[in-house]
Enzyme design. Structure first.
Site, PDB file in Angstrom:
ATOM      1  N   PRO A  89       0.828  -1.216   0.000  1.00 27.17           N
ATOM      2  CA  PRO A  89       0.000   0.000   0.000  1.00 27.17           C
ATOM      3  C   PRO A  89       0.863   1.268   0.000  1.00 27.17           C
ATOM      4  O   PRO A  89       1.815   1.361   0.769  1.00 27.17           O
ATOM      5  CB  PRO A  89      -0.791  -0.108   1.309  1.00 27.17           C
ATOM      6  CG  PRO A  89      -0.603  -1.503   1.783  1.00 27.17           C
ATOM      7  CD  PRO A  89       0.658  -2.011   1.203  1.00 27.17           C
ATOM      8  N   GLU A  90       0.534   2.202  -0.875  1.00 25.37           N
ATOM      9  CA  GLU A  90       1.235   3.481  -0.942  1.00 25.37           C
ATOM     10  C   GLU A  90       0.242   4.573  -0.532  1.00 25.37           C
ATOM     11  O   GLU A  90      -0.849   4.263  -0.055  1.00 25.37           O
ATOM     12  CB  GLU A  90       1.780   3.694  -2.364  1.00 25.37           C
ATOM     13  CG  GLU A  90       2.690   2.535  -2.809  1.00 25.37           C
ATOM     14  CD  GLU A  90       3.261   2.697  -4.212  1.00 25.37           C
ATOM     15  OE1 GLU A  90       3.445   3.835  -4.666  1.00 25.37           O
ATOM     16  OE2 GLU A  90       3.518   1.668  -4.862  1.00 25.37           O
TER      17      GLU A  90
END
Ligand SMILES: [Zn+2]
Length: 274
Positions: A2-3
């Site tokens: 996840p960014e």
């Protein structure tokens, strides 16, 4: 992994569900999640806390409590959060569960177990984050000039500089590759050698790809899902990431794959010359 757009999507989805709720029971089953603190100690600290808001800094999700303490959550590689009715079956790779006073629960899952939970007092929070993350790329005051200052004088590959969370917060492998394609910059370009014009393009491109990622509710490739279990759709918008040998949408040249900063890196050899 996840960014920024994935964590921001989780924050937006969870905030209306969690704000105002009190944690009535906390179970943490994995000592890696809370170290150096013991899981039972952190769980005990969470019970009775009332959630006031959800924030985000880079890839950190911040669960703010009325007591002014904050639970700082980093999902790392494979962490994910699920919100549902309390009392459900144990989920695969479940590591922690928070039961709330409205009969719902928040379940944390993590296959690789690199995620972290950290409960901080108000006075500790700023220092904790300042040591780990640079400026927010979507903040109103994040200008091209500010970005230029962060990149100036650095001899590293541009991609490595952008992956470094202290340069700016929130970018990872996907959004760096997408931003560099949008800005027509080679991922191995020497960071400090960019012209002012190139930095202006990069600044615009970073914001553009992050905003698109948020609008598409993140990219679901493997583990990432929204807290209700739904998938994001940013993966359908990729211009280079994972598109080796496919034609560049701008010039038709086959997308190349290489390795930079230890990470698989996709780029157009024609649009993104060194
Ligand atoms: Zn191209």
């Amino acid at each position: 992994m996840p960014e920024l757009p994935e964590v921001e999507t989780i924050r937006r989805e969870l905030e209306p569900l969690l704000a105002g709720r009190t944690i009535v029971r906390a179970e943490i089953g994995d000592p890696r999640l809370t170290r150096p603190r013991a899981p039972a100690e952190l769980a005990g600290g969470l019970e009775g806390e009332r959630i006031s808001m959800l924030g985000r800094r880079g890839k950190y999700l911040l669960v703010g409590f009325e007591s002014t303490r904050t639970l700082v959550v980093h999902l790392r590689m494979t962490g994910s959060l699920r919100h549902r009715q309390a009392g459900g079956d144990l989920l695969p790779h479940e590591r922690a569960r928070l039961e709330l006073d409205d009969g719902s629960e928040l379940v944390y899952r993590d296959v690789r177990r690199f995620g972290t939970w950290c409960l901080l007092d108000a006075v500790e929070l700023e220092g904790y984050l300042a040591a780990r993350v640079g400026p927010e790329p979507l903040a109103p005051d994040f200008s091209a000039e500010l970005l230029r200052g962060r990149l100036a004088g650095r001899r590293t590959a541009l991609k490595a500089a952008l992956l470094d969370q202290r340069t700016l917060a929130g970018l990872g492998n996907i959004y760096v590759d997408e931003a560099l394609w949008a800005a027509r910059l080679h991922p191995a370009a020497v960071t400090g050698s960019l012209t002012r014009q190139a930095v202006v393009r990069l600044h615009g491109a970073i914001r553009e790809v992050l905003e698109l990622g948020i609008a598409r509710q993140g990219a679901t490739l493997r583990d990432y899902a929204l807290p209700d279990g739904e998938a994001g759709s940013m993966q359908n918008e990729f211009r280079v990431y994972g598109r080796e040998s496919k034609p560049c949408e701008r010039c038709g040249t086959a997308i190349s794959k290489t390795r930079i900063a230890g990470r698989g890196t996709w780029f157009c050899p024609r649009c993104q010359r060194r």
